[in-house]
Design a protein around this motif. Structure first.
Motif, mmCIF file in Angstrom:
data_model
loop_
_atom_site.group_PDB
_atom_site.id
_atom_site.type_symbol
_atom_site.label_atom_id
_atom_site.label_comp_id
_atom_site.label_asym_id
_atom_site.label_seq_id
_atom_site.Cartn_x
_atom_site.Cartn_y
_atom_site.Cartn_z
ATOM 1 N N ALA A 145 30.354 17.989 11.902
ATOM 2 C CA ALA A 145 28.961 17.690 12.242
ATOM 3 C C ALA A 145 27.987 18.149 11.164
ATOM 4 C CB ALA A 145 28.601 18.323 13.584
ATOM 5 N N ALA A 146 28.266 19.264 10.504
ATOM 6 C CA ALA A 146 27.366 19.761 9.467
ATOM 7 C C ALA A 146 27.314 18.797 8.286
ATOM 8 C CB ALA A 146 27.789 21.158 9.021
ATOM 9 N N LEU A 147 28.475 18.282 7.877
ATOM 10 C CA LEU A 147 28.489 17.304 6.790
ATOM 11 C C LEU A 147 27.830 15.996 7.229
ATOM 12 C CD1 LEU A 147 31.907 17.622 4.919
ATOM 13 C CD2 LEU A 147 29.624 17.677 3.910
ATOM 14 N N ALA A 148 28.040 15.612 8.476
ATOM 15 C CA ALA A 148 27.397 14.387 8.989
ATOM 16 C C ALA A 148 25.883 14.516 8.924
ATOM 17 C CB ALA A 148 27.856 14.111 10.415
ATOM 18 N N ILE A 203 23.606 14.468 0.807
ATOM 19 C CA ILE A 203 24.878 14.159 0.163
ATOM 20 C C ILE A 203 25.207 12.696 0.454
ATOM 21 C CG2 ILE A 203 26.215 14.970 2.163
ATOM 22 C CD1 ILE A 203 28.392 15.907 0.196
ATOM 23 N N ALA A 204 25.766 12.013 -0.527
ATOM 24 C CA ALA A 204 26.159 10.617 -0.335
ATOM 25 C C ALA A 204 27.370 10.554 0.588
ATOM 26 C CB ALA A 204 26.494 9.967 -1.677
ATOM 27 N N TYR A 205 27.453 9.462 1.337
ATOM 28 C CA TYR A 205 28.555 9.286 2.285
ATOM 29 C C TYR A 205 29.913 9.442 1.607
ATOM 30 C CZ TYR A 205 31.815 6.844 5.344
ATOM 31 O OH TYR A 205 32.902 6.497 6.112
ATOM 32 N N THR A 206 30.123 8.765 0.481
ATOM 33 C CA THR A 206 31.419 8.814 -0.195
ATOM 34 C C THR A 206 31.765 10.234 -0.629
ATOM 35 O OG1 THR A 206 31.149 6.532 -0.924
ATOM 36 C CG2 THR A 206 32.787 7.841 -2.086
ATOM 37 N N ASP A 207 30.765 10.969 -1.128
ATOM 38 C CA ASP A 207 31.021 12.355 -1.514
ATOM 39 C C ASP A 207 31.377 13.202 -0.294
ATOM 40 O OD1 ASP A 207 30.556 11.813 -4.187
ATOM 41 O OD2 ASP A 207 28.433 12.369 -4.075
ATOM 42 N N ALA A 208 30.715 12.933 0.828
ATOM 43 C CA ALA A 208 31.013 13.685 2.055
ATOM 44 C C ALA A 208 32.434 13.403 2.525
ATOM 45 C CB ALA A 208 30.001 13.337 3.141
ATOM 46 N N VAL A 209 32.868 12.142 2.430
ATOM 47 C CA VAL A 209 34.252 11.822 2.808
ATOM 48 C C VAL A 209 35.219 12.609 1.920
ATOM 49 C CG1 VAL A 209 35.997 10.004 2.950
ATOM 50 C CG2 VAL A 209 33.660 9.537 3.715
ATOM 51 N N HIS A 214 34.759 15.411 0.638
ATOM 52 C CA HIS A 214 34.685 16.841 0.973
ATOM 53 C C HIS A 214 35.056 17.137 2.427
ATOM 54 C CE1 HIS A 214 32.294 16.845 -2.793
ATOM 55 N NE2 HIS A 214 32.894 18.018 -2.936
ATOM 56 N N GLY A 215 35.664 16.178 3.121
ATOM 57 C CA GLY A 215 36.176 16.472 4.464
ATOM 58 C C GLY A 215 35.276 16.079 5.612
ATOM 59 N N LEU A 216 34.405 15.095 5.413
ATOM 60 C CA LEU A 216 33.542 14.622 6.505
ATOM 61 C C LEU A 216 34.367 14.268 7.735
ATOM 62 C CD1 LEU A 216 30.821 13.619 7.650
ATOM 63 C CD2 LEU A 216 31.246 11.435 6.486
ATOM 64 N N TYR A 217 35.443 13.528 7.519
ATOM 65 C CA TYR A 217 36.333 13.181 8.627
ATOM 66 C C TYR A 217 37.423 14.244 8.714
ATOM 67 C CZ TYR A 217 34.038 8.680 8.539
ATOM 68 O OH TYR A 217 33.097 7.688 8.589
ATOM 69 N N THR A 218 37.579 14.794 9.897
ATOM 70 C CA THR A 218 38.595 15.813 10.120
ATOM 71 C C THR A 218 39.773 15.194 10.869
ATOM 72 O OG1 THR A 218 37.793 16.485 12.300
ATOM 73 C CG2 THR A 218 36.732 17.510 10.374
ATOM 74 N N ALA A 219 40.866 15.914 10.934
ATOM 75 C CA ALA A 219 41.963 15.478 11.791
ATOM 76 C C ALA A 219 41.426 15.371 13.220
ATOM 77 C CB ALA A 219 43.116 16.468 11.720
ATOM 78 N N ILE A 220 41.830 14.336 13.932
ATOM 79 C CA ILE A 220 41.326 14.098 15.279
ATOM 80 C C ILE A 220 41.659 15.291 16.173
ATOM 81 C CG2 ILE A 220 41.650 12.641 17.339
ATOM 82 C CD1 ILE A 220 41.944 10.274 15.321
ATOM 83 N N ARG A 275 41.981 7.813 10.388
ATOM 84 C CA ARG A 275 41.845 9.043 9.592
ATOM 85 C C ARG A 275 41.342 8.634 8.216
ATOM 86 N NH1 ARG A 275 40.715 13.528 7.759
ATOM 87 N NH2 ARG A 275 42.233 15.213 7.517
ATOM 88 N N ASP A 276 40.027 8.658 8.021
ATOM 89 C CA ASP A 276 39.426 8.252 6.755
ATOM 90 C C ASP A 276 39.445 9.426 5.774
ATOM 91 O OD1 ASP A 276 38.906 6.034 8.258
ATOM 92 O OD2 ASP A 276 36.750 6.039 7.969
ATOM 93 N N VAL A 277 40.079 9.226 4.650
ATOM 94 C CA VAL A 277 40.157 10.255 3.620
ATOM 95 C C VAL A 277 40.087 9.597 2.247
ATOM 96 C CG1 VAL A 277 41.520 11.895 4.984
ATOM 97 C CG2 VAL A 277 42.682 10.229 3.544
#
Length: 198
Positions: free
Chosen positions: A113-116, A124-130, A132-138, A165-167
């Protein structure tokens, strides 16, 4: 249909490469988009399939206000994407409580949520956030998937749940690690959620 598919998932693509920026629609653009969504959904139905619109970061339908505009101006069902909708500022659990009847398909993701929030603010740009772990393991992020799945099941949702799982990988993961392992664990996690919701 030859592949056994029963649905078409649409996104309001911008025509630009990537997901880090997007143009703004004026009133005429919105009228065209909304009208075309219902036309496309009708054409899909003529072929025996169901259409759903996928709110997605970097497309024309990203924020809660944009989603509400689609709900008010069309009849097309939505693809509930727990990750993209959360990143775009939608309280997904509350959305399901309000609009379960408009949900035609579900993509399950989890996010930090903090990165979101940093993506929403433009820090931060979306791609950079991805990257850096924007999407976590479900099941390890900040989305209340238990509440969301429970609400969907109580509302009578009988569609599929697509686990995602977007990485961004800079190198191949070690055997038994990485996104494939995360998705296997996510399947078990989702089965447990569905069992509790039954």
């Amino acid at each position: 249909m030859r592949a056994g598919a029963d649905r078409v998932v649409l996104a309001a693509a911008t025509g630009q490469d990537g997901y880090d920026s997007r143009p703004a629609l004026d009133d005429e653009g919105w009228a065209t988009l909304l009208g075309n969504l219902d036309r496309v959904a009708a054409a899909v139905r003529e072929h025996g399939l169901a259409a759903s619109l996928h709110p997605h970061i970097g497309t024309m339908i990203e924020t809660r206000d944009e989603i509400d505009r689609v709900l008010a101006g069309t009849q097309i069902p939505l693809c509930l994407d727990t990750g993209h909708m959360t990143i775009g500022g939608t309280d997904v659990a509350a959305f399901v409580d309000e609009h379960a009847g408009r949900i035609g398909h579900v993509h399950v993701k989890d996010v930090d949520a903090a990165l979101a929030a940093r993506v929403r603010s433009g820090e931060i740009a979306y791609t950079d956030a991805v990257r850096h772990g924007l999407y976590t393991a479900i099941g390890t992020g900040d989305i209340d998937l238990d509440r969301i799945v429970g609400a969907l099941e109580r509302a009578g949702y009988r569609g599929v749940y697509v686990l995602e799982r977007d990485v961004i990988l800079d190198e191949a993961p070690q055997p038994g690690d990485g996104p494939a392992a995360d998705v296997a664990a996510a399947a078990t996690y989702l089965r447990n959620l569905l069992a509790r919701a039954a």
